[in-house]
Write an enzyme that holds these catalytic residues in place. Structure first.
Site, PDB file in Angstrom:
ATOM      1  N   TRP A 156       0.829  -1.205   0.000  1.00 59.30           N
ATOM      2  CA  TRP A 156       0.000   0.000   0.000  1.00 59.30           C
ATOM      3  C   TRP A 156       0.865   1.258   0.000  1.00 59.30           C
ATOM      4  O   TRP A 156       0.714   2.139  -0.847  1.00 59.30           O
ATOM      5  CB  TRP A 156      -0.944   0.025   1.219  1.00 59.30           C
ATOM      6  N   ASP A 175      -5.308  -1.956  -1.967  1.00 59.63           N
ATOM      7  CA  ASP A 175      -5.797  -2.299  -0.622  1.00 59.63           C
ATOM      8  C   ASP A 175      -6.310  -1.086   0.138  1.00 59.63           C
ATOM      9  O   ASP A 175      -6.605  -1.178   1.325  1.00 59.63           O
ATOM     10  CB  ASP A 175      -4.660  -2.931   0.202  1.00 59.63           C
ATOM     11  N   ASP A 176      -6.385   0.047  -0.520  1.00 58.36           N
ATOM     12  CA  ASP A 176      -6.740   1.272   0.192  1.00 58.36           C
ATOM     13  C   ASP A 176      -8.192   1.285   0.666  1.00 58.36           C
ATOM     14  O   ASP A 176      -9.119   1.096  -0.120  1.00 58.36           O
ATOM     15  CB  ASP A 176      -6.493   2.479  -0.719  1.00 58.36           C
ATOM     16  N   VAL A 177      -8.362   1.536   1.951  1.00 55.96           N
ATOM     17  CA  VAL A 177      -9.700   1.533   2.558  1.00 55.96           C
ATOM     18  C   VAL A 177     -10.579   2.623   1.932  1.00 55.96           C
ATOM     19  O   VAL A 177     -11.771   2.419   1.669  1.00 55.96           O
ATOM     20  CB  VAL A 177      -9.594   1.767   4.083  1.00 55.96           C
ATOM     21  N   TRP A 187     -11.199   8.909  -4.637  1.00 57.09           N
ATOM     22  CA  TRP A 187     -11.016   9.394  -3.262  1.00 57.09           C
ATOM     23  C   TRP A 187     -11.835  10.648  -2.994  1.00 57.09           C
ATOM     24  O   TRP A 187     -12.278  10.886  -1.878  1.00 57.09           O
ATOM     25  CB  TRP A 187      -9.530   9.720  -3.008  1.00 57.09           C
TER      26      TRP A 187
END
Ligand SMILES: [Zn+2]
Length: 368
Positions: free
Chosen positions: A303, A322-324, A364
């Site tokens: 990440w 894998d970024d939340v 994002w």
């Protein structure tokens, strides 16, 4: 024919030639390795006479006609796919940011270039130009330092990327369609300084963004330096040399986990020794190799590596899968109950090839 005659007024006190690759650099080039295998030239002309080519990182990345130098103010010409207002919205979101602040549609920060620290105000009266005004008496007297400031801002706002192909592919993309309509003109605002980008990646691991900003502020205010200008204090991120000299106990006051303190010091030592530089990452050939180089470093997982490749190196296919935040944005856009699995994300992103980094950055934005 000397290429240097194109920029007769461009000057630096000296230039550094790298003997193995036969390229020469401005002394401020961030990709400087240690001094072995380098040679000093007193001018660009001398370097080119000796058969050296200009370094892509520092010499030629301000395209001709991309800026105007009016001493106290620099003008940057920006691509059509750029909206200052949209980028301002992104920048003003970082409420506890310690390295710049925004007020009345303007951004203020100090930029460290070798031994100078000009303080600038960045604004845009129209959408096709950005103005960079030097505050107080901080106007650099040397042209190459002013050029370095222009380059920093171009890099920060990622003005060298042509967004048209991205907008084209987004038109038919289930996730990106809405993103590019709502945030048209947004650029992947970067972190041009590699050490800062890696530290920010490490600090942010497993904590929320608000606490990450607090930790960054503590680190910067304890170990960075500041300049005062027109009644304001401007902070500069600490250098690798400054952090490399510290022990975990020195970082106690930050209230950061011991592991993270060790990671930061470890990265600082590597960078202070010249074993990790932007240039090494860019020169290693491809994205996967650069990712490998980064994950070998203690404290950097996939990440963080992809985050750094995306925000600092501008690798278009960097993808912090894998970024939340990415998962939450996808969940929100699809209106599903559960977060997407890795397989689902891979399927949804098949058309993003070479734009994964931009796609992530745009998605994002839905989180704010
Ligand atoms: Zn260079």
């Amino acid at each position: 024919m000397l290429k240097s005659t194109i920029y007769p007024e461009w000057d630096a006190p000296y230039f550094i030639g790298k003997e193995i690759k036969k390229i020469y650099c401005f002394p401020w080039c961030k990709g400087q390795p240690e001094l072995e295998n380098t040679v000093r030239f007193e001018s660009r002309a001398k370097a080119e006479q000796a058969g050296y080519r200009p370094c892509k990182n520092c010499c030629s990345s301000l395209p001709l006609g991309s800026w105007e130098d009016n001493l106290h103010e620099l003008t940057l010409f920006v691509p059509k796919e750029f909206s200052f207002a949209e980028n301002m919205k992104y920048l003003s979101n970082a409420k506890n940011e310690c390295l710049f602040y925004s007020k009345n549609q303007r951004i203020y920060r100090a930029i460290s270039i070798e031994h100078e620290t000009p303080v600038v105000e960045i604004r845009a009266d129209h959408d096709n130009v950005i103005y960079i005004r030097f505050l107080g008496n901080t106007m650099p007297s040397r042209k190459w330092v002013r050029a370095a400031v222009a380059r920093y801002v171009r890099d920060w706002f990622d003005l060298d990327t042509d967004l048209l192909p991205f907008y084209d592919l987004a038109k038919t993309d289930v996730l990106l369609q809405r993103a590019v309509n709502e945030f048209n003109g947004l650029r992947n605002i970067g972190i041009p300084d590699l050490f800062e980008a890696i530290c920010w990646g490490i600090i942010g691991q497993q904590i929320n963004l608000t606490f990450a900003y607090t930790l960054k502020r503590r680190l910067v205010e304890a170990f960075g330096r500041n300049v005062e200008c027109e009644g304001e204090k401007y902070w500069i991120f600490p250098t690798p040399h400054e952090i490399a000299a510290l022990t975990v106990e020195d970082l106690n006051g930050l209230r950061m986990t011991v592991k993270k303190c060790e990671y930061l010091i470890g990265v600082a030592q590597l960078m202070a020794e010249g074993k990790m530089t932007k240039e090494l990452l860019l020169d290693c050939g491809d994205y996967k190799k650069a990712e490998k180089m980064l994950v070998k470093i203690r404290g950097i997982g996939p990440w963080t590596a992809n985050y750094v490749l995306m925000r600092c190196l501008r690798i278009p296919s960097a993808f912090p899968i894998d970024d939340v935040g990415l998962h939450n944005a996808i969940k929100y856009l699809l209106g599903t109950e559960h977060k997407p699995t890795k397989e689902e994300i891979l399927r949804l992103s098949t058309a993003w090839t070479n734009w994964e980094s931009y796609a992530t950055f745009y998605l994002w934005r839905f989180l704010y």
